[in-house]
Write an enzyme that holds these catalytic residues in place. Structure first.
Site, PDB file in Angstrom:
ATOM      1  N   LYS A 198      79.181  78.414  82.611  1.00 55.27           N
ATOM      2  CA  LYS A 198      79.827  79.664  82.745  1.00 55.27           C
ATOM      3  C   LYS A 198      80.624  80.244  81.325  1.00 55.27           C
ATOM      4  O   LYS A 198      80.685  79.545  80.611  1.00 55.27           O
ATOM      5  CB  LYS A 198      81.125  79.720  83.884  1.00 55.27           C
ATOM      6  CG  LYS A 198      82.015  78.567  83.637  1.00 55.27           C
ATOM      7  CD  LYS A 198      83.068  78.187  84.672  1.00 55.27           C
ATOM      8  CE  LYS A 198      84.161  77.083  84.324  1.00 55.27           C
ATOM      9  NZ  LYS A 198      84.739  76.567  85.259  1.00 55.27           N
TER      10      LYS A 198
ATOM     11  N   TYR B 144     102.601  87.472  56.689  1.00 55.06           N
ATOM     12  CA  TYR B 144     103.457  88.503  57.655  1.00 55.06           C
ATOM     13  C   TYR B 144     104.754  87.839  57.697  1.00 55.06           C
ATOM     14  O   TYR B 144     104.918  86.711  57.905  1.00 55.06           O
ATOM     15  CB  TYR B 144     102.842  88.643  58.600  1.00 55.06           C
ATOM     16  CG  TYR B 144     101.873  89.648  58.791  1.00 55.06           C
ATOM     17  CD1 TYR B 144     102.003  90.953  58.363  1.00 55.06           C
ATOM     18  CD2 TYR B 144     100.406  89.270  59.037  1.00 55.06           C
ATOM     19  CE1 TYR B 144     101.113  91.869  58.344  1.00 55.06           C
ATOM     20  CE2 TYR B 144      99.692  90.496  59.093  1.00 55.06           C
ATOM     21  CZ  TYR B 144      99.733  91.416  58.521  1.00 55.06           C
ATOM     22  OH  TYR B 144      98.795  92.556  58.579  1.00 55.06           O
TER      23      TYR B 144
HETATM   24  C1  LIG Z   1      84.788  75.084  85.413  1.00 57.74           C
HETATM   25  C2  LIG Z   1      84.442  74.585  86.734  1.00 57.74           C
HETATM   26  C3  LIG Z   1      83.859  73.250  86.562  1.00 57.74           C
HETATM   27  C4  LIG Z   1      83.521  72.742  85.289  1.00 57.74           C
HETATM   28  O1  LIG Z   1      84.917  71.719  84.874  1.00 57.74           O
HETATM   29  P1  LIG Z   1      84.924  70.947  83.486  1.00 57.74           P
HETATM   30  O2  LIG Z   1      86.423  70.648  83.521  1.00 57.74           O
HETATM   31  O3  LIG Z   1      84.664  72.111  82.352  1.00 57.74           O
HETATM   32  O4  LIG Z   1      84.145  69.859  83.489  1.00 57.74           O
HETATM   33  C5  LIG Z   1      83.420  72.709  87.718  1.00 57.74           C
HETATM   34  N1  LIG Z   1      83.602  73.402  89.063  1.00 57.74           N
HETATM   35  C6  LIG Z   1      84.337  74.337  88.977  1.00 57.74           C
HETATM   36  C7  LIG Z   1      84.543  74.743  90.566  1.00 57.74           C
HETATM   37  C8  LIG Z   1      84.674  75.085  87.673  1.00 57.74           C
HETATM   38  O5  LIG Z   1      85.288  76.059  88.026  1.00 57.74           O
END
Ligand SMILES: *Cc1c(COP(=O)(O)O)cnc(C)c1O
Length: 345
Positions: free
Chosen positions: A33, A243
């Site tokens: 994702k 800054y």
């Molecule tokens: C993002 C996510 C994962 C992966 O999690 P990690 O901690 O990055 O391994 C797995 N299952 C769901 C439902 C997620 O939202």
């Protein structure tokens, strides 16, 4: 050239996937994702499919559709947000498997796409996404009759192995799904995979560990970030840098200005807690991180390199995250579009 170089070691991603796969007896999926945690879902997905991954997970149907485009038919692509209004074409044309989060989503899905595969997401206590026990028990038999492709839930505290929430959610997941033996189950992301066999079920679905991040301490680092030096200047003791005059030179100093700033995901909060590296020599960041520039104290360097390294051998994505009071996930997914991206394949 003033673009910073983001080098992404795809072979390391594949090795991390194999390493996580070897921890469980079941299938190991891959979470890609948010464009593969900012590193490129297409390239990561193709490499992992070649390495043997058969199940991929994305957040939205749109992400799933573009991943399908890159991967072609074959691998399963699951969508965490389920089947939302307007997702029909993407799910149908992309042959995506929505992880249905509610009875509403279930009705939408079976009415719009009868016979199209789906999975179920259960809420075992995180209170974020998925069907809660009462909702689930009301539709469980109907759902089960349609043979879900997967039943999954997500752990809230898996990065803390001793947290009582882990066992609590495991118990809840078992009580909601035990007896549905012909449907594959998945509970563990990266953290859960490391919690041991009780959490593995039929499929694990690591994300951040693939990309070299905690809590997978044994991960091979994936990201290297080199920021070119644009200018080096001499600053006399007592002069300010950047800054807000937030840093005043305590001695006569050489200050290097490098290309890269908070617009590139090098968030401002990282500020003076961070260090750049010239080879093995640390060069502390001084003054504020600006939108496109960072300043570092290079007084102690004998020879001036072309660039300074922010992430790599000496400093992981989690070290940077720590300096900024955040987590590796946020740094990775914030990295931005301005880098020259080099993929080691
Ligand atoms: C993002 C996510 C994962 C992966 O999690 P990690 O901690 O990055 O391994 C797995 N299952 C769901 C439902 C997620 O939202």
């Amino acid at each position: 050239m003033t673009s910073a170089t983001l080098t992404i070691d795809i072979r390391a991603v594949v090795q991390n996937w194999h390493a996580l796969d070897s921890l469980s007896d079941g299938e190991t999926g891959a979470v890609v994702k948010a464009d593969g945690y900012g590193l490129g879902a297409g390239i990561v997905g193709r490499a992992l499919a070649t390495a043997g991954a058969r199940s991929f997970f994305v957040a939205t149907a749109g992400e799933g559709q573009s991943l399908r485009h890159t991967l072609g038919q074959g691998p399963d692509i699951y969508v965490f947000s389920g089947h939302m209004e307007g997702d029909l074409e993407a799910i149908r044309d992309g042959h995506l498997i929505p992880l249905l989060n509610s009875v509403d989503q279930m009705l939408r899905h079976v009415e719009a796409l009868p016979g199209h595969p789906f999975g179920i997401q259960l809420d075992t206590g995180m209170n974020r996404l998925g069907m809660e026990p009462s909702e689930w028990f009301a539709v469980r038999d109907i759902a089960f009759a349609q043979r879900p492709a997967l039943i999954m839930s997500h752990l809230a505290c898996a990065d803390e192995p001793d947290h009582p929430m882990n066992a609590h959610q495991l118990e809840a997941f078992r009580s909601m799904t035990d007896g549905l033996d012909e449907v594959p189950r998945s509970l563990a992301a990266t953290g859960g995979t490391l919690l041991g066999q009780a959490y593995h079920f039929d499929m694990t679905r690591p994300g951040v560990g693939l990309y070299g991040g905690l809590p997978f301490v044994d991960a091979r680092p994936v990201v290297t970030l080199d920021l070119p030096i644009i200018q080096v200047r001499e600053v006399t003791a007592g002069e300010p840098v950047g800054y807000g005059n937030s840093w005043i030179a305590p001695r006569d100093s050489h200050i290097a200005t490098v290309s890269g700033g908070y617009a590139d995901g090098l968030i401002r909060a990282m500020g003076a807690g961070a260090t750049l590296f010239a080879g093995d020599t640390p060069c502390p960041v001084v003054g504020r991180v600006s939108m496109d520039l960072i300043t570092a104290d290079v007084t102690d360097l004998g020879q001036m390199p072309d660039s300074l390294q922010l992430m790599g051998r000496h400093q992981s994505v989690d070290t940077i995250a720590d300096a900024a009071g955040t987590i590796g996930y946020e740094i990775l997914t914030s990295l931005g579009a301005r880098y020259d991206r080099v993929y080691d394949t």
